[in-house]
Design a protein around this motif. Sequence first.
Motif, PDB file in Angstrom:
ATOM      1  N   SER A 167      14.078  12.463  -2.769  1.00 50.32           N
ATOM      2  CA  SER A 167      14.174  13.699  -1.966  1.00 50.32           C
ATOM      3  C   SER A 167      13.746  14.921  -2.742  1.00 50.32           C
ATOM      4  CB  SER A 167      15.631  13.878  -1.479  1.00 50.32           C
ATOM      5  OG  SER A 167      16.509  13.941  -2.611  1.00 50.32           O
ATOM      6  N   THR A 168      12.935  14.720  -3.770  1.00 48.24           N
ATOM      7  CA  THR A 168      12.496  15.862  -4.575  1.00 48.24           C
ATOM      8  C   THR A 168      11.563  16.756  -3.759  1.00 48.24           C
ATOM      9  OG1 THR A 168      12.633  14.462  -6.522  1.00 48.24           O
ATOM     10  CG2 THR A 168      11.373  16.499  -6.738  1.00 48.24           C
ATOM     11  N   ASP A 169      11.675  18.057  -3.934  1.00 52.11           N
ATOM     12  CA  ASP A 169      10.761  19.001  -3.274  1.00 52.11           C
ATOM     13  C   ASP A 169       9.369  18.777  -3.840  1.00 52.11           C
ATOM     14  OD1 ASP A 169       9.327  21.130  -2.261  1.00 52.11           O
ATOM     15  OD2 ASP A 169      11.042  22.487  -2.335  1.00 52.11           O
ATOM     16  N   THR A 170       8.482  18.271  -3.034  1.00 53.11           N
ATOM     17  CA  THR A 170       7.153  17.886  -3.527  1.00 53.11           C
ATOM     18  C   THR A 170       6.389  19.081  -4.065  1.00 53.11           C
ATOM     19  OG1 THR A 170       6.283  18.158  -1.300  1.00 53.11           O
ATOM     20  CG2 THR A 170       7.065  15.981  -1.911  1.00 53.11           C
ATOM     21  N   ARG A 171       6.468  20.228  -3.373  1.00 50.43           N
ATOM     22  CA  ARG A 171       5.719  21.384  -3.837  1.00 50.43           C
ATOM     23  C   ARG A 171       6.211  21.855  -5.196  1.00 50.43           C
ATOM     24  NH1 ARG A 171       5.651  26.374   0.149  1.00 50.43           N
ATOM     25  NH2 ARG A 171       7.885  26.209  -0.319  1.00 50.43           N
ATOM     26  N   ASP A 172       7.506  21.872  -5.385  1.00 48.45           N
ATOM     27  CA  ASP A 172       8.052  22.281  -6.687  1.00 48.45           C
ATOM     28  C   ASP A 172       7.663  21.289  -7.767  1.00 48.45           C
ATOM     29  OD1 ASP A 172       9.124  24.435  -5.428  1.00 48.45           O
ATOM     30  OD2 ASP A 172      11.136  23.563  -5.206  1.00 48.45           O
ATOM     31  N   PHE A 173       7.644  20.021  -7.459  1.00 47.68           N
ATOM     32  CA  PHE A 173       7.342  19.027  -8.471  1.00 47.68           C
ATOM     33  C   PHE A 173       5.859  19.078  -8.870  1.00 47.68           C
ATOM     34  CE2 PHE A 173       5.793  14.694  -9.413  1.00 47.68           C
ATOM     35  CZ  PHE A 173       6.401  14.531 -10.654  1.00 47.68           C
ATOM     36  N   LEU A 174       4.939  19.223  -7.893  1.00 50.31           N
ATOM     37  CA  LEU A 174       3.508  19.242  -8.206  1.00 50.31           C
ATOM     38  C   LEU A 174       3.143  20.430  -9.090  1.00 50.31           C
ATOM     39  CD1 LEU A 174       1.894  18.191  -4.804  1.00 50.31           C
ATOM     40  CD2 LEU A 174       2.168  16.807  -6.860  1.00 50.31           C
ATOM     41  N   GLY A 175       3.842  21.515  -8.983  1.00 56.19           N
ATOM     42  CA  GLY A 175       3.542  22.683  -9.789  1.00 56.19           C
ATOM     43  C   GLY A 175       4.485  22.876 -10.954  1.00 56.19           C
ATOM     44  N   SER A 176       5.293  21.881 -11.253  1.00 56.15           N
ATOM     45  CA  SER A 176       6.301  22.021 -12.305  1.00 56.15           C
ATOM     46  C   SER A 176       5.753  21.599 -13.663  1.00 56.15           C
ATOM     47  CB  SER A 176       7.525  21.177 -11.940  1.00 56.15           C
ATOM     48  OG  SER A 176       7.171  19.802 -11.938  1.00 56.15           O
ATOM     49  N   ALA A 177       6.512  21.917 -14.679  1.00 49.59           N
ATOM     50  CA  ALA A 177       6.139  21.508 -16.041  1.00 49.59           C
ATOM     51  C   ALA A 177       6.192  20.001 -16.186  1.00 49.59           C
ATOM     52  CB  ALA A 177       7.083  22.176 -17.044  1.00 49.59           C
ATOM     53  N   ALA A 178       7.067  19.365 -15.406  1.00 45.19           N
ATOM     54  CA  ALA A 178       7.163  17.908 -15.484  1.00 45.19           C
ATOM     55  C   ALA A 178       5.865  17.263 -15.017  1.00 45.19           C
ATOM     56  CB  ALA A 178       8.346  17.427 -14.647  1.00 45.19           C
ATOM     57  N   MET A 179       5.283  17.834 -13.970  1.00 45.06           N
ATOM     58  CA  MET A 179       3.997  17.309 -13.493  1.00 45.06           C
ATOM     59  C   MET A 179       2.915  17.557 -14.521  1.00 45.06           C
ATOM     60  SD  MET A 179       2.636  15.648 -11.059  1.00 45.06           S
ATOM     61  CE  MET A 179       1.010  15.234 -10.451  1.00 45.06           C
ATOM     62  N   ALA A 180       2.897  18.723 -15.144  1.00 42.25           N
ATOM     63  CA  ALA A 180       1.906  19.013 -16.177  1.00 42.25           C
ATOM     64  C   ALA A 180       2.070  18.052 -17.353  1.00 42.25           C
ATOM     65  CB  ALA A 180       2.051  20.460 -16.639  1.00 42.25           C
ATOM     66  N   GLN A 181       3.346  17.759 -17.726  1.00 43.22           N
ATOM     67  CA  GLN A 181       3.585  16.814 -18.825  1.00 43.22           C
ATOM     68  C   GLN A 181       3.118  15.425 -18.437  1.00 43.22           C
ATOM     69  OE1 GLN A 181       7.706  16.605 -19.958  1.00 43.22           O
ATOM     70  NE2 GLN A 181       7.324  15.289 -21.732  1.00 43.22           N
ATOM     71  N   LEU A 182       3.368  15.017 -17.192  1.00 41.14           N
ATOM     72  CA  LEU A 182       2.930  13.705 -16.726  1.00 41.14           C
ATOM     73  C   LEU A 182       1.411  13.591 -16.780  1.00 41.14           C
ATOM     74  CD1 LEU A 182       3.369  10.948 -15.383  1.00 41.14           C
ATOM     75  CD2 LEU A 182       3.409  12.143 -13.170  1.00 41.14           C
ATOM     76  N   LEU A 183       0.700  14.604 -16.323  1.00 35.45           N
ATOM     77  CA  LEU A 183      -0.758  14.565 -16.339  1.00 35.45           C
ATOM     78  C   LEU A 183      -1.286  14.572 -17.764  1.00 35.45           C
ATOM     79  CD1 LEU A 183      -1.667  16.971 -13.383  1.00 35.45           C
ATOM     80  CD2 LEU A 183      -1.754  14.469 -13.427  1.00 35.45           C
ATOM     81  N   GLY A 184      -0.567  15.263 -18.652  1.00 40.15           N
ATOM     82  CA  GLY A 184      -0.985  15.235 -20.053  1.00 40.15           C
ATOM     83  C   GLY A 184      -0.876  13.837 -20.636  1.00 40.15           C
ATOM     84  N   GLN A 185       0.196  13.150 -20.299  1.00 41.45           N
ATOM     85  CA  GLN A 185       0.338  11.782 -20.770  1.00 41.45           C
ATOM     86  C   GLN A 185      -0.726  10.867 -20.155  1.00 41.45           C
ATOM     87  OE1 GLN A 185       4.373  10.621 -19.949  1.00 41.45           O
ATOM     88  NE2 GLN A 185       5.277  12.278 -21.202  1.00 41.45           N
ATOM     89  N   LEU A 186      -0.998  11.048 -18.891  1.00 37.62           N
ATOM     90  CA  LEU A 186      -2.020  10.226 -18.246  1.00 37.62           C
ATOM     91  C   LEU A 186      -3.404  10.501 -18.826  1.00 37.62           C
ATOM     92  CD1 LEU A 186      -0.867  10.507 -14.511  1.00 37.62           C
ATOM     93  CD2 LEU A 186      -0.499   8.603 -16.086  1.00 37.62           C
ATOM     94  N   ARG A 187      -3.652  11.772 -19.221  1.00 34.95           N
ATOM     95  CA  ARG A 187      -4.946  12.116 -19.806  1.00 34.95           C
ATOM     96  C   ARG A 187      -5.174  11.332 -21.104  1.00 34.95           C
ATOM     97  NH1 ARG A 187      -8.194  16.576 -18.983  1.00 34.95           N
ATOM     98  NH2 ARG A 187      -6.553  17.654 -17.791  1.00 34.95           N
ATOM     99  N   ASN A 188      -4.112  11.062 -21.827  1.00 34.92           N
ATOM    100  CA  ASN A 188      -4.245  10.318 -23.083  1.00 34.92           C
ATOM    101  C   ASN A 188      -4.437   8.827 -22.864  1.00 34.92           C
ATOM    102  OD1 ASN A 188      -3.928  12.694 -24.560  1.00 34.92           O
ATOM    103  ND2 ASN A 188      -1.680  12.524 -24.535  1.00 34.92           N
ATOM    104  N   GLU A 189      -4.114   8.323 -21.679  1.00 38.19           N
ATOM    105  CA  GLU A 189      -4.137   6.890 -21.430  1.00 38.19           C
ATOM    106  C   GLU A 189      -5.363   6.434 -20.633  1.00 38.19           C
ATOM    107  OE1 GLU A 189      -2.096   4.598 -22.538  1.00 38.19           O
ATOM    108  OE2 GLU A 189      -0.789   6.020 -23.603  1.00 38.19           O
ATOM    109  N   PHE A 190      -5.984   7.334 -19.876  1.00 36.19           N
ATOM    110  CA  PHE A 190      -7.035   6.924 -18.969  1.00 36.19           C
ATOM    111  C   PHE A 190      -8.294   7.760 -19.182  1.00 36.19           C
ATOM    112  CE2 PHE A 190      -3.018   5.849 -16.927  1.00 36.19           C
ATOM    113  CZ  PHE A 190      -3.250   4.527 -16.532  1.00 36.19           C
ATOM    114  N   ASP A 191      -9.414   7.197 -18.678  1.00 35.05           N
ATOM    115  CA  ASP A 191     -10.686   7.937 -18.690  1.00 35.05           C
ATOM    116  C   ASP A 191     -10.803   8.861 -17.479  1.00 35.05           C
ATOM    117  OD1 ASP A 191     -11.460   6.587 -20.994  1.00 35.05           O
ATOM    118  OD2 ASP A 191     -12.315   4.925 -19.836  1.00 35.05           O
TER     119      ASP A 191
END
Length: 790
Positions: free
Chosen positions: A672-696
């Motif tokens: 039930s997480t607020d999707t808009r808050d999550f997509l623009g949150s630091a947690a989402m930025a951290q997740l994308l940073g981790q994914l950037r290190n793992e994928f092309d």
Amino acid sequence: MQEHNLAGEWHPNRLRQGNSDRSSGHNRSSLDQAVPSDTQFINVGKILTAMRRQIFVIGLGTGIGILLGLLYLGLSPKSYVAYSQILIDANAGQVVADEDSPLSLAAGETDLFNQIEVLRSARLANDVAAMENLTTDVNFLNPPPSFTGRLVDIVKQGIGFVTGRPPEPDVLHNELPPEVVAGQLRRNVVIERVGRSFVLNLGFRSPDRELAYRVARAYASALVQDKLNTNLDASRTAADWLQQRLAELSVSQQQATAAIEDFRQRTGLSLENDTTVVNRRVESLTQQLVLAQSETAQMRAQTAQLEALIALGPEQAASSASVLTGDGVDTASVAELRARRESIIRRIAEVTQTFGADHPQVAALQGELSGVSNDIFVQLQALLEYYRNQVGIAERRETELRAGVESENSRTSELNSDRAQLNELQQRSQALTVLYNSFLSRYEELVQRQSFPIPTARIISEAEMPGAAASPNSVFTMAGALIGGLFFGVGFAFLNEMRERSFRIGDQISKELGLRFVGYLPLLSKRGGRTRQGKPKDHRADVALHNSIRKLIISQTASAPSTAFTETLRSTRLAIDANGAKDVCQIVGIVSALPNEGKTLVSVTFAEMLASSGAKVLLLDADFRHRGASKLAAPDAVNGLLQVSAGLPWRQAIYKDEETGLSVLPTVAGASTDTRDFLGSAAMAQLLGQLRNEFDYVIIDLPPLGPVVDALVIMPWTDSFVFVVAWGKTPRRLIRSIMEKEPVLASHIQGVVLNKVNFADLPNFSEPGGTERFMGTYAGSYQIPMKKVG
């Protein structure tokens, strides 16, 4: 790294300037300078292209016009026109007249127009109806129904067939009132002027050729007879008036002659020299008056001179004795007195010189001198009295002469007044004589015209029996129907073009939005039916379509012909690679303006194409509301992005496709997480940073830009966007307004894909010479159509 020039001028790394300054990139200025195609002037190439697109509408309109023309030819009754030629010659009536100058051109034009109105008059129509007995002519009274009448009959029959009550038959007329018949004649008479001449084509239109022939001849005869009757009536009326006027002028002339004789007897002014005699008498009296005035003035001057001398006294007056001359003076006596006076004056001078002034003889001589002077003074007095009498006589004479002159002048004035009255009486008598003679000549001319009438209108060509029908004209009717149908077809085609407000070719993307166009994705047919809004009834058709494309991607080899779908996906990869450095992970968001534009299918197949080429690819489903990518790529997933936002490690939520090697981070229900808050949150930025290190590549399926803002929230954590636009569906103004509202978005989009393209219709939207016109030449190595899947 230099980037391939796939769609216009391109610069490496021109968009990736950092998230802080993307709003001022090159694409922003391109968007500002772009001109919408629906506001540009249409050139010849665009017109030809639009006509090619709308050829069916234009052909349909032309076909309908031809059908209407055929319907008109089939229902319209044939009508025949018979013509008589009539010459309107207003100068013909001058043959028996004394008029040498013909009528002016303006007067002839006026007479011609007058005759045209006479032909259209009800009186002439009544004459024609009476001549041909049209009030009881069955063929004339019951013509066949017109085109509109037959249409009305067809409608009535149809209504009668539906209602079961047949319409009543038309009533046949055996006789109609004259005014009704005249109205029908006036509606069907045809009057045409032949060029600039005074010749009229007088015709009559009728469904019966024999009736048209009869009425046309009757109209011509009626007009000529009407002109004859009009001229005769005018001549009779004028002759009657002139006859009455001549009688009045004769009486007036006799009265004028009697007035002249009466005036002469009353004034005695009968001789022509009366005025001359009076003038001579006035001249003689005037001369006498002038002489009398001169004599009177001379005498008055002499009298004044004598009075002045007498006023000086005897001694001084005697010294001026020289004035004693003329009538009334004793010349001998005056001369003796003057001699004695002079002698005495000499003796006084001698005595005074000899003896002195005191000598007694001087005194005696002076006494004698005084006596002589007194005698001379007496003479002067007598002469003064004489002149005074003469002045009185001259004055009386002058008065008499002046009275005579005035009397004669008065007589001259009276004679002049009488002469003026007599001249006036004579002039009136002469004018009456001239007028009487003129009226008499005109009367005789009118009498001659009555015996020899000449009409000003004559028939120069009798009406003949008409051959072919005058209407309907098949050639002109079909030409008009063809032109009218073509006009309406072009009009409807123009309306269709005006309603066209979507993107059709890649040049529109580049020119209007200033964005890079990467390619076309074909419209793929799918089984399963559609709802009224065009959405699938269930998910099975989308799954079947995805599976078919997935098989094509997996089985694609270097020697096999490429498809439009796979080639566009490769162009999209080139555009993304040009935006970043080599060997650096690209986080790409796939967006669209509206739902149902095929964004999700593009996201999944693009990620599968990248994974099939050997790259490490993650497909992230960020469309929390639709979750279409998860349903296609990871239908059996239990955990996903929402669970990761709740604390689940992202590796445990990954769904792996063993066949393509694609990793999927799906979105499943359960958090039930607020999707808009999550997509623009630091947690989402951290997740994308981790994914950037793992994928092309990290491909993110984002929600549409129109209804929600989730894609704009996650934009700072991505490297670029790929914009999916539905071909022929998405309004151009909507996309442009989105770009203008979010300037950063325009600089973040790396390429635009036109989806659901009908390749059969695509060349119709390209201008002559456009690349879309030549796609068929690549049929051997570039497969444009795709078979139905399912």
